[in-house]
Design a protein around this motif. Structure first.
Motif, PDB file in Angstrom:
ATOM      1  N   SER A 119       0.834  -1.204   0.000  1.00  0.00           N
ATOM      2  CA  SER A 119       0.000   0.000   0.000  1.00  0.00           C
ATOM      3  C   SER A 119       0.866   1.250   0.000  1.00  0.00           C
ATOM      4  CB  SER A 119      -0.934   0.011   1.218  1.00  0.00           C
ATOM      5  OG  SER A 119      -0.197   0.169   2.417  1.00  0.00           O
ATOM      6  N   GLY A 121      -0.025   5.608   0.089  1.00  0.00           N
ATOM      7  CA  GLY A 121      -1.129   6.551   0.132  1.00  0.00           C
ATOM      8  C   GLY A 121      -0.777   7.832   0.855  1.00  0.00           C
ATOM      9  N   ASN A 135      -5.547   5.731  -0.843  1.00  0.00           N
ATOM     10  CA  ASN A 135      -4.588   4.626  -0.799  1.00  0.00           C
ATOM     11  C   ASN A 135      -4.669   3.805  -2.073  1.00  0.00           C
ATOM     12  OD1 ASN A 135      -3.197   4.297   1.992  1.00  0.00           O
ATOM     13  ND2 ASN A 135      -5.311   4.856   2.490  1.00  0.00           N
ATOM     14  N   LEU A 136      -3.486   3.487  -2.615  1.00  0.00           N
ATOM     15  CA  LEU A 136      -3.363   2.567  -3.740  1.00  0.00           C
ATOM     16  C   LEU A 136      -2.817   1.251  -3.203  1.00  0.00           C
ATOM     17  CD1 LEU A 136      -3.328   1.883  -6.786  1.00  0.00           C
ATOM     18  CD2 LEU A 136      -0.981   2.782  -6.835  1.00  0.00           C
ATOM     19  N   ILE A 138      -1.511  -2.645  -4.151  1.00  0.00           N
ATOM     20  CA  ILE A 138      -0.960  -3.459  -5.234  1.00  0.00           C
ATOM     21  C   ILE A 138      -0.853  -4.890  -4.737  1.00  0.00           C
ATOM     22  CG2 ILE A 138       0.968  -3.767  -6.833  1.00  0.00           C
ATOM     23  CD1 ILE A 138       1.670  -0.790  -6.265  1.00  0.00           C
ATOM     24  N   THR A 144      -4.913  -4.517  -8.520  1.00  0.00           N
ATOM     25  CA  THR A 144      -4.745  -3.192  -7.916  1.00  0.00           C
ATOM     26  C   THR A 144      -6.098  -2.684  -7.448  1.00  0.00           C
ATOM     27  OG1 THR A 144      -4.994  -2.097 -10.067  1.00  0.00           O
ATOM     28  CG2 THR A 144      -2.739  -2.569  -9.324  1.00  0.00           C
ATOM     29  N   GLN A 145      -6.073  -1.895  -6.378  1.00  0.00           N
ATOM     30  CA  GLN A 145      -7.280  -1.243  -5.873  1.00  0.00           C
ATOM     31  C   GLN A 145      -6.932   0.175  -5.450  1.00  0.00           C
ATOM     32  OE1 GLN A 145      -9.179  -3.412  -2.694  1.00  0.00           O
ATOM     33  NE2 GLN A 145      -9.668  -5.176  -3.976  1.00  0.00           N
ATOM     34  N   LEU A 146      -7.874   1.073  -5.636  1.00  0.00           N
ATOM     35  CA  LEU A 146      -7.744   2.453  -5.181  1.00  0.00           C
ATOM     36  C   LEU A 146      -8.889   2.742  -4.229  1.00  0.00           C
ATOM     37  CD1 LEU A 146      -6.276   5.210  -5.448  1.00  0.00           C
ATOM     38  CD2 LEU A 146      -7.930   5.771  -7.250  1.00  0.00           C
ATOM     39  N   ASN A 169     -14.294   2.445  -3.506  1.00  0.00           N
ATOM     40  CA  ASN A 169     -13.261   1.475  -3.848  1.00  0.00           C
ATOM     41  C   ASN A 169     -13.327   1.167  -5.338  1.00  0.00           C
ATOM     42  OD1 ASN A 169     -11.920   0.418  -1.220  1.00  0.00           O
ATOM     43  ND2 ASN A 169     -14.099   0.486  -0.730  1.00  0.00           N
TER      44      ASN A 169
END
Length: 240
Positions: A119, A121, A135-136, A138, A144-146, A169
């Motif tokens: 993470s 962010g 927060n990104l 990986i 991947t999530q944002l 999300n």
């Protein structure tokens, strides 16, 4: 037992986290705080749900170690945990009221595979005093999530405070094992009215709304789940 390859991004986050913790200014006074932002029950369709969001940090004004957790547990029908997340990060101040963070997150799933993420962010106070977290994450297999979070405290009096909050999300690609799609996955909005008996202890009541979107909503419907839910909540906020 099947071996599991360590996520390179997660390994790098762990190395930087360790380096940051050992690189803290030894002359800077260290402090600690634990904040249980939400500890509540929700009147959901499957039954009564216990939900929590909590964080803790240790360090100085510039560098801190930061730990957070959130999750939900069904109190009826055997009390199964529906979701549980923990995150550990090194937090570094780069401007007044703003920190960037680098660390790792783990999703603990009761029936599905656990997920590990690196993470990165930022968190802080945006103009007009909006508390903001971006927060990104990986993960493995190119996942991947944002996550975007913001909340605002509206003071009616010094003790009576209304807190609207919003979380979104998004995912870079679909995750077939967890039945989530690419793009906007879900939005959660809450409105909580708390009364501070003292600053460290504040019971509250409110309403919480959750909605899944796009491919994630379609996959949820196919699995027999609900894509939208509105619940009444009651809980307590405390810190020490």
């Amino acid at each position: 037992m099947k071996s599991r390859t360590l996520n390179p991004a997660l390994a790098m986050a762990g190395l930087v986290l360790w380096s940051g913790a050992h690189g803290m200014d030894k002359h800077e006074p260290a402090f600690s705080r634990v904040i249980i932002d939400q500890l509540e029950v929700r009147d959901a369709d499957p039954g009564t749900v216990a939900a929590w969001e909590a964080s803790a940090w240790y360090g100085g004004d510039i560098d801190k170690l930061y730990l957070s957790t959130e999750g939900e547990r069904l109190m009826d029908q055997g009390g199964d945990t529906e979701a549980f997340e923990t995150r550990l990060a090194w937090s570094h101040a780069f401007a007044p009221f703003w920190d960037w963070q680098l660390g790792a997150r783990r999703d603990w799933q009761p029936d599905d595979p656990n997920r590990d993420w690196a993470s990165i962010g930022v968190q802080g106070v945006a103009p007009y005093r909006f508390e903001t977290n971006v927060n990104l994450f990986i993960g493995e297999h190119g996942l991947t999530q944002l996550r975007l979070e913001t909340e605002y405290e509206l003071l009616f009096t010094q003790k009576l405070i209304l807190v609207p909050a919003l979380e979104m999300n998004l995912a870079g690609k679909a995750d077939d094992e967890l039945h989530t799609g690419a793009g906007l996955m879900d939005v959660e909005a809450g409105l909580r009215l708390r009364y501070e008996i003292r600053r460290e202890l504040a019971p509250y009541i409110g309403v919480n709304w959750e909605r899944r979107f796009g491919d994630t909503a379609s996959r949820t419907r196919d699995a027999g789940g609900e894509v939208e839910e509105t619940t009444l909540v009651a809980g307590v906020r405390m810190w020490f």
